[in-house]
Design a protein around this motif. Structure first.
Motif, PDB file in Angstrom:
ATOM      1  N   ARG A   1     -44.834  41.900 -14.661  1.00 28.32           N
ATOM      2  CA  ARG A   1     -44.621  41.762 -13.205  1.00 28.32           C
ATOM      3  C   ARG A   1     -43.400  42.580 -12.772  1.00 28.32           C
ATOM      4  NH1 ARG A   1     -48.078  39.021  -9.579  1.00 28.32           N
ATOM      5  NH2 ARG A   1     -46.275  38.104  -8.536  1.00 28.32           N
TER       6      ARG A   1
ATOM      7  N   TYR B   1     -59.469  36.148  -6.627  1.00 22.19           N
ATOM      8  CA  TYR B   1     -58.507  35.955  -5.538  1.00 22.19           C
ATOM      9  C   TYR B   1     -58.761  34.672  -4.747  1.00 22.19           C
ATOM     10  CZ  TYR B   1     -56.453  40.628  -6.159  1.00 22.19           C
ATOM     11  OH  TYR B   1     -55.774  41.719  -6.654  1.00 22.19           O
TER      12      TYR B   1
ATOM     13  N   TYR C   1     -61.596  46.073  -0.737  1.00 22.45           N
ATOM     14  CA  TYR C   1     -60.749  47.019  -1.477  1.00 22.45           C
ATOM     15  C   TYR C   1     -61.019  46.937  -2.981  1.00 22.45           C
ATOM     16  CZ  TYR C   1     -56.031  48.098  -3.576  1.00 22.45           C
ATOM     17  OH  TYR C   1     -54.983  48.535  -4.346  1.00 22.45           O
TER      18      TYR C   1
ATOM     19  N   THR D   1     -48.957  47.642   0.885  1.00 18.73           N
ATOM     20  CA  THR D   1     -49.390  46.411   0.203  1.00 18.73           C
ATOM     21  C   THR D   1     -50.898  46.424  -0.057  1.00 18.73           C
ATOM     22  OG1 THR D   1     -47.624  45.220   1.305  1.00 18.73           O
ATOM     23  CG2 THR D   1     -49.354  43.879   0.345  1.00 18.73           C
ATOM     24  N   GLY D   2     -51.648  46.921   0.916  1.00 17.87           N
ATOM     25  CA  GLY D   2     -53.110  46.968   0.791  1.00 17.87           C
ATOM     26  C   GLY D   2     -53.608  48.051  -0.154  1.00 17.87           C
TER      27      GLY D   2
ATOM     28  N   LEU E   1     -59.234  42.589   1.347  1.00 17.73           N
ATOM     29  CA  LEU E   1     -58.831  42.608  -0.066  1.00 17.73           C
ATOM     30  C   LEU E   1     -60.071  42.653  -0.970  1.00 17.73           C
ATOM     31  CD1 LEU E   1     -56.735  42.295  -2.369  1.00 17.73           C
ATOM     32  CD2 LEU E   1     -56.761  39.832  -1.947  1.00 17.73           C
TER      33      LEU E   1
ATOM     34  N   PHE F   1     -55.996  38.731   5.384  1.00 13.67           N
ATOM     35  CA  PHE F   1     -56.355  39.990   4.715  1.00 13.67           C
ATOM     36  C   PHE F   1     -57.408  39.807   3.613  1.00 13.67           C
ATOM     37  CE2 PHE F   1     -52.498  38.313   2.638  1.00 13.67           C
ATOM     38  CZ  PHE F   1     -52.908  38.223   1.318  1.00 13.67           C
TER      39      PHE F   1
ATOM     40  N   LYS G   1     -56.186  48.988  -9.871  1.00 12.28           N
ATOM     41  CA  LYS G   1     -57.092  48.765  -8.748  1.00 12.28           C
ATOM     42  C   LYS G   1     -57.801  50.079  -8.374  1.00 12.28           C
ATOM     43  CE  LYS G   1     -54.328  44.889  -6.941  1.00 12.28           C
ATOM     44  NZ  LYS G   1     -53.493  44.407  -5.813  1.00 12.28           N
TER      45      LYS G   1
ATOM     46  N   LEU H   1     -56.288  33.054  -2.341  1.00 13.58           N
ATOM     47  CA  LEU H   1     -55.914  33.768  -1.106  1.00 13.58           C
ATOM     48  C   LEU H   1     -57.009  33.685  -0.032  1.00 13.58           C
ATOM     49  CD1 LEU H   1     -54.355  36.960  -2.759  1.00 13.58           C
ATOM     50  CD2 LEU H   1     -53.142  34.969  -1.868  1.00 13.58           C
TER      51      LEU H   1
ATOM     52  N   ASN I   1     -51.753  48.826  -3.405  1.00  9.82           N
ATOM     53  CA  ASN I   1     -50.602  48.742  -4.320  1.00  9.82           C
ATOM     54  C   ASN I   1     -50.947  48.963  -5.794  1.00  9.82           C
ATOM     55  OD1 ASN I   1     -51.762  46.280  -4.747  1.00  9.82           O
ATOM     56  ND2 ASN I   1     -50.025  45.044  -4.053  1.00  9.82           N
TER      57      ASN I   1
ATOM     58  N   ARG J   1     -45.210  50.143  -8.625  1.00  9.62           N
ATOM     59  CA  ARG J   1     -45.441  50.189  -7.173  1.00  9.62           C
ATOM     60  C   ARG J   1     -44.309  50.911  -6.453  1.00  9.62           C
ATOM     61  NH1 ARG J   1     -47.322  43.863  -6.828  1.00  9.62           N
ATOM     62  NH2 ARG J   1     -49.564  44.142  -7.202  1.00  9.62           N
TER      63      ARG J   1
ATOM     64  N   THR K   1     -44.908  43.033  -4.418  1.00 13.36           N
ATOM     65  CA  THR K   1     -46.239  43.208  -3.825  1.00 13.36           C
ATOM     66  C   THR K   1     -46.250  44.330  -2.795  1.00 13.36           C
ATOM     67  OG1 THR K   1     -46.572  40.835  -4.139  1.00 13.36           O
ATOM     68  CG2 THR K   1     -48.107  41.964  -2.660  1.00 13.36           C
TER      69      THR K   1
HETATM   70  P1  ADP Z   1     -49.373  40.250  -6.226  1.00 12.82           P
HETATM   71  O1  ADP Z   1     -50.557  41.154  -6.434  1.00 12.82           O
HETATM   72  O2  ADP Z   1     -48.082  41.030  -6.189  1.00 12.82           O
HETATM   73  O3  ADP Z   1     -49.349  39.090  -7.174  1.00 12.82           O
HETATM   74  P2  ADP Z   1     -50.336  38.417  -4.117  1.00 12.82           P
HETATM   75  O4  ADP Z   1     -50.913  37.544  -5.184  1.00 12.82           O
HETATM   76  O5  ADP Z   1     -49.502  37.802  -3.051  1.00 12.82           O
HETATM   77  O6  ADP Z   1     -49.482  39.624  -4.743  1.00 12.82           O
HETATM   78  O7  ADP Z   1     -51.520  39.173  -3.383  1.00 12.82           O
HETATM   79  C1  ADP Z   1     -52.607  39.686  -4.114  1.00 12.82           C
HETATM   80  C2  ADP Z   1     -52.990  41.018  -3.537  1.00 12.82           C
HETATM   81  O8  ADP Z   1     -53.470  40.842  -2.212  1.00 12.82           O
HETATM   82  C3  ADP Z   1     -51.861  42.031  -3.404  1.00 12.82           C
HETATM   83  O9  ADP Z   1     -51.549  42.708  -4.594  1.00 12.82           O
HETATM   84  C4  ADP Z   1     -52.415  42.958  -2.343  1.00 12.82           C
HETATM   85  O10 ADP Z   1     -53.383  43.840  -2.895  1.00 12.82           O
HETATM   86  C5  ADP Z   1     -53.128  41.975  -1.435  1.00 12.82           C
HETATM   87  N1  ADP Z   1     -52.248  41.547  -0.327  1.00 12.82           N
HETATM   88  C6  ADP Z   1     -51.265  40.613  -0.361  1.00 12.82           C
HETATM   89  N2  ADP Z   1     -50.645  40.507   0.830  1.00 12.82           N
HETATM   90  C7  ADP Z   1     -51.269  41.379   1.646  1.00 12.82           C
HETATM   91  C8  ADP Z   1     -51.091  41.760   3.018  1.00 12.82           C
HETATM   92  N3  ADP Z   1     -50.170  41.195   3.784  1.00 12.82           N
HETATM   93  N4  ADP Z   1     -51.914  42.716   3.509  1.00 12.82           N
HETATM   94  C9  ADP Z   1     -52.870  43.298   2.743  1.00 12.82           C
HETATM   95  N5  ADP Z   1     -53.072  42.987   1.456  1.00 12.82           N
HETATM   96  C10 ADP Z   1     -52.298  42.051   0.906  1.00 12.82           C
END
Ligand code: ADP
Length: 169
Positions: free
Chosen positions: A105, A69, A84, A129-130, A81, A77, A29, A72, A132, A122, A111
């Motif tokens: 993974r 994404y 970012y 998380t924001g 996201l 967020f 990222k 989501l 990562n 990580r 995450t």
């Molecule tokens: P992963 O990337 O571990 O598969 P998710 O699919 O749940 O996790 O989320 C995708 C991405 O969204 C995360 O890697 C992170 O960059 C962002 N994200 C997830 N949850 C949050 C949160 N609570 N606050 C900010 N960003 C988040």
């Protein structure tokens, strides 16, 4: 395709595992790129023994980030996201191997970097998380979907690493 390399060399040791070979989309990222972690992240996947079949530095646009994404979309967020992910270049990769989706993974870690185990990307290299540093597909289906989303036909390389017989019996 089957058990031949692109040079036509017969590789019988690869036959048994062909159906199990998966594809995963891994992305450094923008924070990972800005922090100079690209080599470190590639190195961890490379040393594990997975095969790199696609690699590019890329400025992601909003539409692509939104498609990537889309699951989501309803999260609070989501707008940050998208900001970012589009805030600077990302490094897009496709890795192949038996069990590569789940294994990558694990190498990436949870995450939330504060909950990610030491030894994971990580867990070792991030705190929030924001921010990562890396993405990895969460299922073989999404590995294929995301690969098709981020790479055009012809951008992936089919090849047989010289180390293949030393990785798989
Ligand atoms: P992963 O990337 O571990 O598969 P998710 O699919 O749940 O996790 O989320 C995708 C991405 O969204 C995360 O890697 C992170 O960059 C962002 N994200 C997830 N949850 C949050 C949160 N609570 N606050 C900010 N960003 C988040």
């Amino acid at each position: 395709r089957a058990n031949k390399s692109t040079h036509g060399i017969f590789l019988p040791h690869l036959v048994a595992s062909l159906e199990q070979v998966e594809q995963t989309y891994i992305m450094v990222k923008p924070d990972g790129v800005q922090r100079g972690l690209v080599g470190e992240i590639i190195s961890r996947l490379e040393r594990k023994g997975f095969k790199l079949t696609g690699l590019k530095l890329f400025q992601c646009h909003k539409e692509l980030a939104e498609e990537h994404y889309k699951d989501l979309k309803t999260k609070s967020f989501y707008p940050t996201l998208i900001d970012y992910i589009t805030s600077g270049p990302v490094v897009c990769m496709v890795w192949e191997g038996v069990g590569v989706v789940a294994s990558a993974r694990k190498l990436i870690g949870s995450t939330n970097p504060l909950q990610a185990e030491p030894g994971t990307i990580r867990g070792d290299l991030a705190v929030q998380t924001g921010r990562n540093v890396v993405h990895g597909s969460d299922s073989p289906e999404n590995g294929k979907r995301e690969t098709a989303l981020w790479f055009k036909e012809g951008e992936l390389c089919e090849w047989t690493p010289a180390q293949a017989p030393w990785l798989m019996e």
